[in-house]
Scaffold this active site. Structure first.
Site, mmCIF file in Angstrom:
data_model
loop_
_atom_site.group_PDB
_atom_site.id
_atom_site.type_symbol
_atom_site.label_atom_id
_atom_site.label_comp_id
_atom_site.label_asym_id
_atom_site.label_seq_id
_atom_site.Cartn_x
_atom_site.Cartn_y
_atom_site.Cartn_z
ATOM 1 N N GLU A 178 0.789 -1.146 0.128
ATOM 2 C CA GLU A 178 -0.032 0.011 0.060
ATOM 3 C C GLU A 178 0.001 1.485 0.069
ATOM 4 O OE1 GLU A 178 -2.953 -0.158 3.232
ATOM 5 O OE2 GLU A 178 -3.876 -1.671 2.484
ATOM 6 N N GLU A 359 -5.035 -8.326 0.573
ATOM 7 C CA GLU A 359 -6.248 -8.438 1.870
ATOM 8 C C GLU A 359 -7.650 -8.338 1.816
ATOM 9 O OE1 GLU A 359 -4.078 -5.118 4.308
ATOM 10 O OE2 GLU A 359 -2.430 -5.693 4.253
HETATM 11 C C1 FCB Z 1 -4.531 -2.341 5.370
HETATM 12 C C2 FCB Z 1 -2.970 -2.527 6.078
HETATM 13 C C3 FCB Z 1 -2.913 -3.660 7.585
HETATM 14 C C4 FCB Z 1 -4.554 -3.080 8.097
HETATM 15 C C5 FCB Z 1 -5.613 -2.993 7.404
HETATM 16 C C6 FCB Z 1 -6.417 -2.853 8.197
HETATM 17 O O1 FCB Z 1 -4.850 -0.706 4.808
HETATM 18 O O2 FCB Z 1 -2.464 -2.574 5.172
HETATM 19 O O3 FCB Z 1 -1.904 -3.644 7.497
HETATM 20 O O4 FCB Z 1 -3.603 -2.083 8.917
HETATM 21 O O5 FCB Z 1 -5.793 -2.643 6.630
#
Ligand code: FCB
Length: 455
Positions: A178, A359
C-alpha cells in the site's frame, strides 16, 4: 471444524467453486504482530518513534509487545494449520535485518524469518513475504525517509540480502504494501508515520516508494527460483457515483486518480498523466529512467480491498447512505460488490496480469462469550459476501489466483491501536491467549470444502 452458532450465516446465491490451485490464506504484518522490538538486535523503526509521540496513536499504544508473535511463531503457525491456510502473507521488518537501514546485517533478525519460513513449509503453508509494510528503519527516516532517493537504493540492498536467504523457498513475493497509505497517510496528512502534512511530500514519497518497488522487483527476479512470482500490494478503491451530473462525474474522476491511477499508471503503464498533475498539484521530481524501473514487469498484482468511495454532489445522498448502509468498526462501509468492480478494473488495465486479493476483512466489536468462544457472525457474513463477489469476478473471467483474509490474528491497527480487531483468531492482550473465532472455523470449513470439491 464444526461451527456452533444460533444466528444465520449468509448463504451465497449459488454454490461457489473456485479454481483448482486457488491460493487460500491470510495476512499479517511485522509491526502489527511481532512485538519484541528490543530483541535480537532489532533497530528502531519510524513506527516506534511515531507511536512514542504524544497524541499520534489511540491511547498512545504501540507495537512494542503486540501479540508477541516473534516469540510465539511456532504456536501461531500451528494455529494457521488449524485454520487450514494454504498460504500466509507476513512482512519482514527491515530494521531487524539492517537495524539502521543499511550497513551491517543483523544475522539474528534474518534467522528469525528463515525459521519462520521453514516452520510454515513444514506445515505445508506457502510463505508470502512482503518486504515493506511501513516499518522503515528510523535512521533512514531521519535522513529523509521516502523523500530521499537513497532510501530506494538501500531498500534494494536489503531486498537483495533477504531474497538470497529465502529465495529458494518463497513462491510469491510482495515488494511494497500500500504505497498510497505510506505516502498519503504518512507524508500527506500525517496520521501514519512519519506524521508529515504536505501533499508535495506525499507525491514525492509515493514516487520513491514506487521506485523502491521496481528496484526490488529486479533484485527478487535475479535471486529467486525461476518459478517465483513477484507482485505488489495496492489498496485500490472502486468509485461509485450517485448521479450523472457533471459535478459528480468530475469529482469521481478526481477520486479515482487520487486513490487508483496514482499508482496504477506508473506501475502498469510507466507514466503519470496530466490528470495526475491536475488532481495532485504537481508531478514528483524524477530522473530519466525512473518510470522504466517503476514499470518493471511483475507477475501478479495484489489488491487490498476494504470498501468503496461513494461520490455525490448532494449532501443528502451521502447522509442517506450513512443511514442505510452497514459499517465496520473502522467506519468503513460494507460493500461486497466493490471487490468485483475493483478486480475487473485492474483486469482491464492489465489484461495479462494475475490478481490476488492480498487483504480483505473487517473489524467488528468481538467479545469472548461465556462459553469462551467468539461468535463473530458479522465477520462470517462479511467474508462470505466478499468471497461470493470474488467468485463473480472469476465468472466474468478475471484471473483471480488467491484470496487472503486480513488478518490471521487480532493485532495492532496502527494509529487506531488495539481496539480494532480484525482477526480470525482472537488474542487476549493481557494473557496472549489465542482463541479461534467462529469466523476462523467457518473459513477453515470453507477452504476444506473447496479442496474437497476439486476433482
Ligand atoms: C491495510 C493495511 C493493514 C491493516 C489493514 C486493516 O491498509 O495494509 O496493515 O492495517 O489495512
Amino acid at each position: 471444524m464444526n461451527l456452533q452458532t444460533t444466528q444465520p450465516v449468509y448463504e451465497p446465491k449459488t454454490p461457489l467453486q473456485f479454481p483448482k490451485d486457488f491460493i487460500w490464506g491470510a495476512a499479517t504484518s511485522a509491526y502489527q504482530i511481532e512485538g519484541a522490538i528490543y530483541q535480537d538486535g532489532r533497530g528502531v523503526s519510524i513506527w516506534d518513534e511515531f507511536a512514542a509521540t504524544v497524541g499520534k496513536t489511540y491511547r498512545g499504544e504501540s507495537g512494542a509487545i503486540a501479540i508477541d508473535h516473534y516469540n510465539r511463531y511456532k504456536e501461531d503457525v500451528a494455529l494457521m494449520k488449524q485454520l487450514g491456510l494454504g498460504a500466509y502473507r507476513f512482512s519482514i521488518a527491515w530494521p531487524r535485518i539492517f537495524p539502521t537501514g543499511t550497513g551491517m546485517i543483523n544475522q539474528k533478525g534474518l534467522d528469525f524469518y528463515d525459521r519462520l519460513v521453514d516452520e510454515l513449509l513444514k506445515h505445508n503453508i506457502s510463505p508470502i513475504p512482503t518486504l515493506f509494510h511501513w516499518d522503515l528503519p528510523a535512521q533512514l527516516g531521519h535522513a529523509g525517509g521516502w523523500l530521499n532517493r537513497d532510501t530506494a537504493n538501500y531498500f534494494a540492498d536489503y531486498v537483495e540480502v533477504v531474497s538470497k536467504k529465502l529465495g529458494d523457498r518463497v513462491s510469491h513475493w510482495i515488494t511494497v504494501n500500500e504505497p498510497w497509505c505510506a505516502s498519503y497517510l504518512g507524508y500527506g496528512v500525517g496520521v501514519h508515520a512519519p506524521g508529515h502534512t504536505s501533499t508535495v511530500e506525499a507525491v514525492q514519497s509515493g514516487h520513491v516508494l514506487m521506485l523502491a518497488h521496481g528496484m526490488a522487483a529486479q533484485r527478487l527476479r535475479a535471486n529467486s527460483a525461476a518459478s517465483a512470482k513477484i507482485g505488489v500490494a495496492l489498496n485500490l478503491v472502486p468509485i461509485y457515483t450517485a448521479d450523472d451530473s457533471e459535478a459528480t462525474q468530475k469529482k469521481a474522476h478526481e477520486r479515482d486518480v487520487f486513490f487508483n491511477s496514482w499508482f496504477i499508471d506508473p506501475i502498469f503503464h510507466g507514466k503519470y498523466t496530466d490528470d495526475f498533475k491536475e488532481v495532485m498539484g504537481n508531478f514528483p521530481q524524477m530522473q530519466d529512467g525512473d518510470l522504466r524501473i517503476i514499470s518493471t514487469p511483475i507477475d501478479f498484482v495484489g489488491i487490498n480491498y476494504y470498501s468503496r468511495e461513494y461520490v455525490s454532489s448532494q449532501e443528502a445522498d451521502l447522509t442517506n447512505l450513512k443511514r442505510s448502509a452497514e459499517y465496520t468498526e473502522m467506519g468503513w462501509e460494507v460493500f461486497p460488490d466493490g471487490i468485483t468492480a475493483i478486480i475487473e478494473r485492474v483486469h482491464a488495465e492489465a489484461p495479462n496480469l494475475p490478481i490476488m486479493i492480498t487483504e480483505n476483512g473487517a473489524a467488528f466489536d468481538d467479545v469472548v462469550d461465556s462459553d469462551g468462544l467468539v461468535h463473530d457472525i458479522k465477520r462470517i457474513n462479511y467474508l462470505a459476501k466478499h468471497l461470493e463477489a470474488c467468485h463473480t469476478a472469476i465468472q466474468h473471467s478475471a484471473p483471480l489466483i488467491g484470496y487472503l483474509v486480513w488478518s490471521v490474528f487480532d493485532n495492532y491497527e496502527w494509529a487506531e491501536g488495539y481496539v480494532k480487531r480484525f482477526g480470525l483468531v482472537h488474542v487476549d492482550l493481557q494473557t496472549q491467549k489465542r482463541t479461534i473465532k467462529d469466523s476462523g472455523r467457518w473459513f477453515a470449513d470453507f477452504i476444506q470444502n473447496q479442496r474437497n470439491a476439486q476433482p
